[in-house]
Write a protein that holds these residues in place. Sequence first.
Motif, short mmCIF file in Angstrom:
data_model
loop_
_atom_site.label_atom_id
_atom_site.label_comp_id
_atom_site.label_asym_id
_atom_site.label_seq_id
_atom_site.Cartn_x
_atom_site.Cartn_y
_atom_site.Cartn_z
N ASP A 220 3.60 5.40 11.60
CA ASP A 220 2.21 4.94 11.54
C ASP A 220 1.89 4.10 12.78
O ASP A 220 1.01 4.44 13.54
N HIS A 221 2.63 3.01 12.95
CA HIS A 221 2.51 2.21 14.16
C HIS A 221 3.70 1.27 14.25
O HIS A 221 4.55 1.26 13.35
N ASP B 61 0.80 -1.22 0.00
CA ASP B 61 0.00 0.00 0.00
C ASP B 61 0.83 1.27 0.00
O ASP B 61 0.31 2.37 0.17
N SER C 4 -1.19 -8.02 7.86
CA SER C 4 -1.93 -6.78 7.99
C SER C 4 -3.40 -7.08 8.22
O SER C 4 -4.01 -7.87 7.50
N ALA C 5 -3.99 -6.45 9.23
CA ALA C 5 -5.41 -6.60 9.51
C ALA C 5 -6.22 -5.68 8.60
O ALA C 5 -5.68 -4.89 7.83
N ARG C 6 -7.54 -5.77 8.69
CA ARG C 6 -8.40 -4.97 7.84
C ARG C 6 -8.22 -3.48 8.05
O ARG C 6 -8.43 -2.67 7.14
N ASP C 7 -7.85 -3.10 9.28
CA ASP C 7 -7.65 -1.68 9.56
C ASP C 7 -6.27 -1.18 9.16
O ASP C 7 -5.94 -0.02 9.39
N GLY C 8 -5.47 -2.07 8.53
CA GLY C 8 -4.15 -1.68 8.06
C GLY C 8 -3.04 -1.84 9.07
O GLY C 8 -1.87 -1.59 8.75
N ARG C 9 -3.36 -2.25 10.28
CA ARG C 9 -2.32 -2.43 11.29
C ARG C 9 -1.72 -3.83 11.16
O ARG C 9 -2.44 -4.82 11.03
N TRP C 10 -0.39 -3.86 11.22
CA TRP C 10 0.32 -5.13 11.12
C TRP C 10 0.46 -5.74 12.50
O TRP C 10 0.58 -5.03 13.51
#
Length: 366
Positions: free
Chosen positions: A206-207, A180, A243-249
Amino acid sequence: MTRFWVGGYGDDMEGDAEGIGFLSVDDGAGPSSLRYRGTAAAVASPSWLVRHPTLDVVYAALEGEGAVQAFARSGETALRPLGPAVDAGRYVCHLAVSRDGRMLIASCYGDGRVIRYGLGDDGAIVPGGPDKAAALRAALFGEPDVRDTLDSHPAKDPYPTPFGEQPRVSHAHAATFLPDGRIATTDLGFDLVRIWRPSGAGLAPDHEVVLPRGTGPRHMVLHPSGHLHVVTEYSCEVFTLASARDGRWGLVSATTASPIARVGFDFPAELAVSRDGGTLYTALRGSSTISALRVKGGGESVEPFALADSGVDWPRHHLVHEGVLLVAGQRSSTISAIDLDERTGAPREERHTTPAPTPTAILPAR
């Protein structure tokens, strides 16, 4: 003839390399024709090399100097500087280029810095980064340029320092571009995988994904399934992130790099993936072996299934090429070609070895 550029350590890093080397294989003769052909570009300790995605340009991390430099092909076996070396951080050890060829990320082991550079239309490193307006403001008004944008976002140790111990030190070690457009980087000193997003002329945090204390995440490979596999230098493991649906790995699995890997002795280095994505290969430097790991399910887990001698001493880097594994032996000053089983992908016997001065990286040339 298939050609490769070779990174190595020179005098300033206690090595013998005189610059970026040139390696070749005669396609008709196969791995037995593997030969180191000499120096393609004289430069101090180009320990890591990466290629521009579309241009015949190579970027080198000059680890001892703490700088990065671009080189353009000037002949079949030669490279010329494409602009001067640009300052990086202390012991810059890894580079990654974006898929659009507009951004270069440098990871610096010595001071933990992660630095973004812009790349021009010709592949040259753009002083001040890809945002020319920001570069102009930096030049005219003394504003920080892109190389300083991450100084306000240094990594922080997620674990408290035990009583009586010295605080740990940040060691950025590698970067990879995610599908992404975000960037993942490893911090070997703080057991972190950090996720960044491009922001203006720099990057913004980001995180983070926090791995167990003392694991030492070193290098990564993005699997075709979208999973991110991370090899750890200190704990001899391979962690898989998704990566989860919210974009967090986050962490989805972990396994040993090899059932017989010895913590505190083996120190895994590179992580490479087979062409079909079914196998990962990591090198155990202490025992100078290559471990093969089977990728399972949809890429969410791996398990070791084979181990073989690397044919070199201290295998620093390796890559898969045409059914063989090319392995750079830093301490033996050799590069070996290891056969891979056509059916299982397991490493087999050493096919051939060529001398090469203190090699640390192998990069296919165009």
